[in-house]
Enzyme design. Structure first.
Site, PDB file in Angstrom:
ATOM      1  N   HIS A 260       0.859  -1.186   0.000  1.00  0.00           N
ATOM      2  CA  HIS A 260       0.000   0.000   0.000  1.00  0.00           C
ATOM      3  C   HIS A 260       0.891   1.231   0.000  1.00  0.00           C
ATOM      4  CE1 HIS A 260      -3.231  -2.684   2.021  1.00  0.00           C
ATOM      5  NE2 HIS A 260      -3.376  -2.673   0.717  1.00  0.00           N
TER       6      HIS A 260
ATOM      7  N   GLU B 123       1.291   3.777   3.001  1.00  0.00           N
ATOM      8  CA  GLU B 123       1.823   3.315   4.291  1.00  0.00           C
ATOM      9  C   GLU B 123       3.349   3.394   4.262  1.00  0.00           C
ATOM     10  OE1 GLU B 123       0.022  -0.519   4.660  1.00  0.00           O
ATOM     11  OE2 GLU B 123      -2.012   0.317   4.628  1.00  0.00           O
TER      12      GLU B 123
ATOM     13  N   HIS C  55       3.194  -3.416   7.032  1.00  0.00           N
ATOM     14  CA  HIS C  55       2.117  -2.485   6.704  1.00  0.00           C
ATOM     15  C   HIS C  55       2.130  -1.306   7.678  1.00  0.00           C
ATOM     16  CE1 HIS C  55      -0.521  -4.617   3.719  1.00  0.00           C
ATOM     17  NE2 HIS C  55       0.225  -5.633   4.109  1.00  0.00           N
TER      18      HIS C  55
ATOM     19  N   GLU D 211       1.777  -4.495  11.495  1.00  0.00           N
ATOM     20  CA  GLU D 211       1.205  -3.163  11.356  1.00  0.00           C
ATOM     21  C   GLU D 211       1.942  -2.169  12.246  1.00  0.00           C
ATOM     22  OE1 GLU D 211      -1.411  -2.364   9.480  1.00  0.00           O
ATOM     23  OE2 GLU D 211      -2.430  -4.250   9.016  1.00  0.00           O
TER      24      GLU D 211
END
Length: 1264
Positions: free
Chosen positions: A960, A963, A1057, A1142
């Site tokens: 992504h 990010e 991420h 994350e």
């Protein structure tokens, strides 16, 4: 008859007088009570007296072991005497007044509500009915109703509803009886079916007769009547009746009267009741129209403004704000289409899905590139034909009796995978091994014998391919011109090579491969383009840079820092002139040689400087230049008439040599990398932060404390736009939809914006007030949404002025910007002064729903949606500065290529480092694949065998683009792996690392937030990736499939991420057991057999990494995530330790960094700590005794039952932040009471947080 049971509570005597009387009353039940009515009156009177005078008597009756309530209710059901009935009703009233609701619950459970309704029916049949009896009955029903979930149904079925209404109509002047009737009516109306029935019976009009006109008599009556009216108006049918009856102006006039006369604010509840009525009426389109026609916005705005100084009136201000924003006319987003301003023609269009829908729409604006012979009707995708509709309202006409049950079911997540066949990982080859054999070339380390390798030599080109070769090949792929920030320009005076409008296009240049929508523009006729790769910067002994520039005739010209005018007119035209006044001090001076030196400060982290020559005009592209004076500003030279500079060309500027502090950063190398980067807009400019680099600041940056009422104040400023339209400038100052010239020239009274550089994202800037700007973000290419990432440049600012910036087309319903997160700013002036760093900045930050309509095309078919605004204010410290703002620390694709190239310099003879090009992306950019491990000690069979059989670790990041923190974590991992520490050496000896550091280069380059050029979320394509549309995912999955085929599946797979709505760093994994435990499916013990090894790595990280939070981890498999990397690698490749890691974009709320915003230092540290955790994991997995390994791991993570049962966050159902009271504005079109607390004492934080988004941010399934 049985005697009543004696109370069992300690201290209550068995011969208690109250119990004796209850026993006597029980014996009289039935016919005896009818025959001896006088005795019944006396007994009930005595019981009432005891309860009124002795508190313990009531406790005895309601004690758990007593049957007192049953006796009282039985007597009430059988009695026919009015006085005895009144006595019992008074007894019940006394009993139920105390007890905090528990006693009412007992009463309801014993069938008390039905008995009261039956008594009401019986009493109504008497003519005339007993007023006292009706009074007591309704008073008691008013107490019982809120605790009985079936109250509305019982009242309707028993016929009590109409009895109460008729009684009210007959006693409008009898305030004593009317009050309890209204109290019961208020409870009746909470049932939607009852509300509709009451409306048909004329109760809405009846309520308006009671509440109007303004009067301070019977205040309590007015309050209850308004509450009942508010409940009735939740029904759209009743709201229409109120509008048709002309009651909206009546309510506004009433509110204004109460506002003017209630100077001591004693009757705030009445004022709040009037606002709630208005709020419910405006839930329908007709109500909003009537409200606007009655000048409601102006009335509420003026009254709210007067209430602002009084903190206790905040509930009125908040509700008024909600109503005004709801009725604020929906505005059109100031763009011609919500599609991206840039277009990339796909090799083929998917048969279905959002991209197919996008291509099926008629083209418009800049996105139009194909013309059909058949004319198509242009579709307006910005707004619907009717965005202001009634379909979005939360109110329904259905009979929802069990509202509590509905709330419960809404909180249960139905996304959890319940198919046990899908939950058990099953290795699936997917592709025939013959097809996968081609990937053997990416695993040379598994067959390398090192026979020709000299282990005494320093390096061997035969075993490691140089990173620089990849970089150089990619750098020379394109010969397009690049705008190089070789000097700091502090004011924008430009020279134009041509006065024609088309020559001012700052994106002009050439690609070797271009998209169909961007044909190659011809270079200016007057001058041949000057290619960047014809410029070679060298340094003389005095460390002054000299530019060797290839002249048009092919001869090399030496351009020193004191270039004379006689060197040729063409060269002079291509050299940027340096203006006066570039020092950071107001007294700016030039030295005798024309050099301008930046001011140095003691606290500057960078002390070394380098002399940079003024910028060049590359390929006919007018570049920015150092300058000063007046209101001249940075920006494109669009519209420039070739203003002359006030000083010669030869000036030099001292800028920080950040390469000394950043071993992986080299500005010159970065420019070389940019030349090989392919972008759809054909960017021809380098952003200064990417060129200078970022040195993490030494000072920690705490989470921003939210100022009370900041969101409300911003919303009021937005409302002022409607009330005072003449104050709004509405001046476009930047627009990508003006292809030839995005930067709009003006008189110097506006800021200048720019985002035409790698990873930049800003589509349009509109000046709405003198110091306020609305900003529109660009959609992801081949998409019409995903607005979150931003990265843009601002110049032309004034010192000491507070500017407000509003990003007006955000899409998510909440953001960490509401919980302490700040935007990032990079000041070029500060960088020149020795502080080249991104810093957190911004005050008055908040995120809220705005009045810009979001079309159903962009909202997945849902109508009536709105965008959200991120607003922040900031001031600038330097005149004529150039500042950059970003959502998070930028990390471009060219930065990655530069870092990978610099990693080669870190390689020692003991490190095995190889970089391959995994594939080429849709946009023509190379996707690098790294292999890192330790060289074998020798070429002996034992050492070669150990080398080949090391477990594999597979890491990936940046699928992504928005990010960016994932890339900083990956940078920390790579630097640690290439380090010289003993831990790094041990790690390399333990594993073979296969790393794809950037899975989505195209998205990163073009400033996307989530998608690749295909317009799709690549982390949703792992199940069935397409070779043409998703090449990086297709080939990465193929690598893993190849490893599975040769029985070398990775020990750990981890995809890095970023998470925008949670704090800390945490992991998502996959567990059958924990998924089953979070669902309602039944499973056998054999189904739940599972190795706990998946918890080991996150547990280790929680012990060694201060930013990591085990409590935030989840190991549940959801249906919406079945096509993500984590789940597919776990399910199809059979990797038990398959994770998504994350990292927060905001900060931490636990551990060492609690209360701090996260920075690049902490992110890189997290990447390094991941490596250390892998080394500890090796010690666990390296144990030969498998049972001993399980025991050790069990000790590490705690017992199985304890861990899962005590860890409430095994599946994170809610965000880790409560919603602010002002968060009512998030759901301005909602009729949900939860959106606005009804309590009168305002608090900044709601007691019950809303469940806005319980899923992983980076894995959220965006349905379009």
């Amino acid at each position: 008859m049985n005697k009543p049971k004696m109370a069992t509570e300690k201290g209550v005597p068995s011969n208690s007088r109250i119990l004796m009387l209850l026993g006597q009353l029980e014996r009289m039940n039935g016919e005896a009570m009818v025959r001896d009515a006088e005795t019944a009156r006396q007994v009930t009177a005595k019981i009432l007296h005891l309860i009124q005078t002795q508190e313990k008597s009531g406790k005895e009756v309601m004690s758990k072991g007593s049957s007192g309530m049953e006796v009282i209710l039985a007597s009430l059901e059988n009695i026919r005497d009015v006085q005895t009935t009144l006595n019992i009703l008074c007894i019940l009233s006394e009993l139920l007044t105390v007890g905090r609701g528990r006693r009412v619950g007992v009463f309801v459970s014993k069938g008390g509500t039905g008995i009261l309704f039956q008594l009401l029916i019986t009493a109504s049949k008497e003519l005339p009915p007993s007023e006292e009896l009706m009074l007591q009955l309704h008073s008691l029903l008013a107490k019982v109703g809120p605790k009985d979930r079936k109250f509305g149904v019982k009242s309707r079925l028993s016929g009590a509803l109409n009895i109460t209404v008729n009684l009210m109509k007959q006693n409008l002047q009898n305030a004593k009886l009317l009050l309890p009737c209204l109290q019961v009516l208020r409870v009746y109306s909470t049932n939607s079916v009852n509300a509709i029935s009451l409306g048909k019976n004329g109760v809405v009009e009846l309520m308006f007769k009671i509440v109007a006109p303004y009067s301070k008599k019977n205040i309590s009556l007015h309050k209850v009547a308004l509450d009942a009216l508010g409940a009735l108006l939740k029904s759209r049918t009743n709201a229409r009746r109120a509008v048709d009856g002309g009651h909206v102006p009546v309510l506004l006039a009433l509110y204004l009267d109460w506002h003017r006369n209630d100077t001591r604010h004693r009757h705030m509840l009445i004022r709040k009741g009037l606002l709630i009525c208005l709020r419910n009426i405006t839930n329908i389109k007709l109500g909003r129209k009537a409200f606007i026609e009655a000048d409601g916005i102006r009335i509420l705005y003026n009254t709210s403004t007067e209430c602002l100084p009084v903190r206790t009136l905040d509930p009125l201000v908040n509700t008024s704000s909600l109503i005004m924003r709801k009725c604020f006319p929906k505005n059109r987003l100031p763009v011609s289409t919500i599609k991206s301003a840039f277009h990339y023609q796909l090799p083929h269009i998917p048969a279905a899905g959002p991209v197919a829908q996008l291509y099926s729409q008629p083209p418009g604006g800049r996105t139009s590139h194909q013309h059909s012979s058949k004319p198509l009707k242009k579709v307006d995708d910005v707004v619907d034909e009717s965005d202001d509709n009634d379909e979005t309202e939360a109110d329904t006409e259905n009979d929802t009796e069990n509202e509590e049950d509905e709330k419960y079911h809404r909180t249960v997540n139905d996304d959890i995978e319940t198919d046990l066949n899908k939950l058990h990982p099953k290795k699936s080859a997917g592709r025939p091994f013959e097809e996968l054999k081609v990937y053997e070339r990416f695993f040379l380390e598994l067959s390398e014998d090192f026979q020709g390798y000299n282990f005494e030599s320093s390096k061997s080109a035969s075993t490691t391919s140089s990173l620089s070769s990849f970089s150089s090949s990619s750098a020379t792929r394109s010969a397009r011109p690049i705008r190089v920030p070789t000097a700091q320009a502090l004011s924008p005076k430009h020279t134009s090579l041509s006065s024609s409008q088309e020559d001012c296009n700052p994106t002009k240049g050439k690609h070797t491969e271009t998209s169909p929508s961007f044909p190659n523009p011809a270079p200016p006729v007057s001058l041949p383009p000057l290619k960047l790769d014809t410029i070679h910067l060298t340094k003389d002994q005095d460390k002054k840079e000299v530019a060797h520039i290839a002249s048009p005739d092919g001869q090399t010209t030496l351009s020193s820092l004191t270039t004379s005018p006689s060197q040729g007119q063409s060269i002079e035209q291509e050299l940027a002139h340096v203006l006066e006044s570039v020092s950071l001090e107001e007294e700016r001076a030039l030295n005798a040689e024309g050099e301008i030196r930046g001011v140095k400060q003691e606290e500057s982290p960078v002390s070394a400087t380098r002399h940079i020559q003024s910028p060049l005009l590359l390929g006919g592209i007018a570049t920015r230049r150092v300058g000063g004076g007046g209101g001249s500003n940075w920006g494109s030279d669009c519209g420039s008439e070739g203003a002359e500079d006030e000083i010669g060309e030869g000036a030099v500027l001292e800028v920080p040599d950040t390469a000394r502090l950043l071993p992986l950063h080299d500005p010159d190398l970065y420019v070389e990398m940019v030349k090989g980067t392919q972008s759809v807009p054909q960017y021809a400019e380098v952003a200064y932060p990417d060129y200078f680099g970022h040195v993490a600041p030494t000072l920690r940056e705490p989470l921003l404390e939210r100022v009370y009422g900041v969101q409300r104040s911003k919303i009021f400023q937005d409302i002022e736009r409607l009330i005072h339209p003449n104050d709004i400038l509405d001046k476009v100052v930047y627009d990508l939809n003006v292809p030839s010239c995005p930067v709009i020239e003006d008189d110097g009274e506006s800021l200048k914006f720019n985002s035409q550089f790698e990873s930049g994202n800003l589509r349009k800037a509109v000046q709405v007030r003198k110091y306020e700007y609305d900003l529109v973000l660009n959609s992801d290419i081949n998409s019409n949404h995903y607005h979150q990432w931003f990265y843009f440049e601002v110049s032309g600012m004034r010192v000491g002025i507070t500017y407000r910036f509003n990003i007006i087309n955000c899409e998510k319903s909440n953001s960490q910007f509401n919980y302490g997160m700040q935007v990032l700013m990079y000041s070029v002036q500060e960088a020149i002064s020795g502080r080249p760093c991104w810093i957190r900045t911004g005050t008055d930050i908040c995120y809220y729903k705005n009045h810009f309509a979001r079309s159903s095309i962009a909202a997945g078919g849902q109508k009536g949606k709105s965008y959200y605004t991120l607003t922040f204010s900031t001031s600038f410290s330097h005149k004529d500065d150039v500042c950059y703002f970003a959502y998070h620390y930028p990390y471009t694709y060219s930065t990655l290529k530069m870092h990978l190239s610099k990693l080669e310099a870190l390689r020692t003879p003991q490190i095995y480092l190889r970089q391959d090009v995994l594939c080429e992306t849709l946009g023509g950019n190379a996707c690098p694949l790294l292999t890192i491990t330790a060289m074998p000690e020798s070429n002996s069979n034992d050492h070669i065998c150990q080398f080949r059989n090391r477990p594999l670790i597979f890491l990936s990041a940046r699928v992504h683009p928005g990010e960016t923190n994932a890339s900083w974590v990956m940078k920390g991992t790579l630097e640690f792996l290439m380090g010289t520490s003993s831990l790094a050496a041990s790690l390399r000896e333990a594993y073979i690392f296969k790393i794809v550091p950037m899975l989505n280069p195209d998205g990163v380059v073009n400033g996307n937030h989530r998608c690749s050029l295909s317009g799709e979320d690549l982390n949703r394509q792992w199940q069935n990736p397409n070779l043409e549309l998703h090449p990086t995912i297709y080939h990465t999955k193929s690598l893993l499939q190849y490893l599975a085929h040769i029985q070398r599946a990775p020990l750990v797979f981890c995809d890095y991420h970023g998470h925008s709505r949670k704090k800390n760093v945490f992991m998502y994994g996959c567990s059958v057991k924990e998924t089953v435990w979070q669902s309602n499916i039944s499973a056998t013990s054999s189904d739940l057999q599972e190795d706990l090894g998946y918890r080991a790595l996150p547990k280790i990280l929680s012990q060694i990494a201060p930013a990591f939070s085990m409590a935030s981890c989840s190991f549940v498999v959801e249906r919406s995530k079945e096509s993500t990397a984590r789940v597919v690698v776990w399910r199809e490749i059979g990797v038990q330790r398959s994770y998504t890691m994350e990292s927060t974009l905001c900060g931490c709320d636990q551990g060492k960094y609690k209360g701090l915003q996260i920075g690049t230092r902490e992110l890189e540290e997290m990447g390094a700590q991941f490596c250390v955790a892998m080394l500890r994991l090796k010690r666990l997995t390296g144990l030969r005794n498998h049972q001993h390994f399980l025991d050790l791991e069990s000790d590490l993570i705690g017992t199985q039952s304890k861990v899962v049962s005590s860890c409430s966050t095994t599946y994170v159902l809610e965000e880790d932040e409560p919603s602010f009271l002002e968060a009512i504005d998030y759901s301005a079109e909602s009729n949900d009471d939860d959106a606005e607390p009804e309590n009168e004492h305002s608090s900044e934080v709601l007691e019950h947080p809303e469940h806005l988004d319980q899923l992983s941010d980076s894995e959220t399934n965006h349905r379009v």
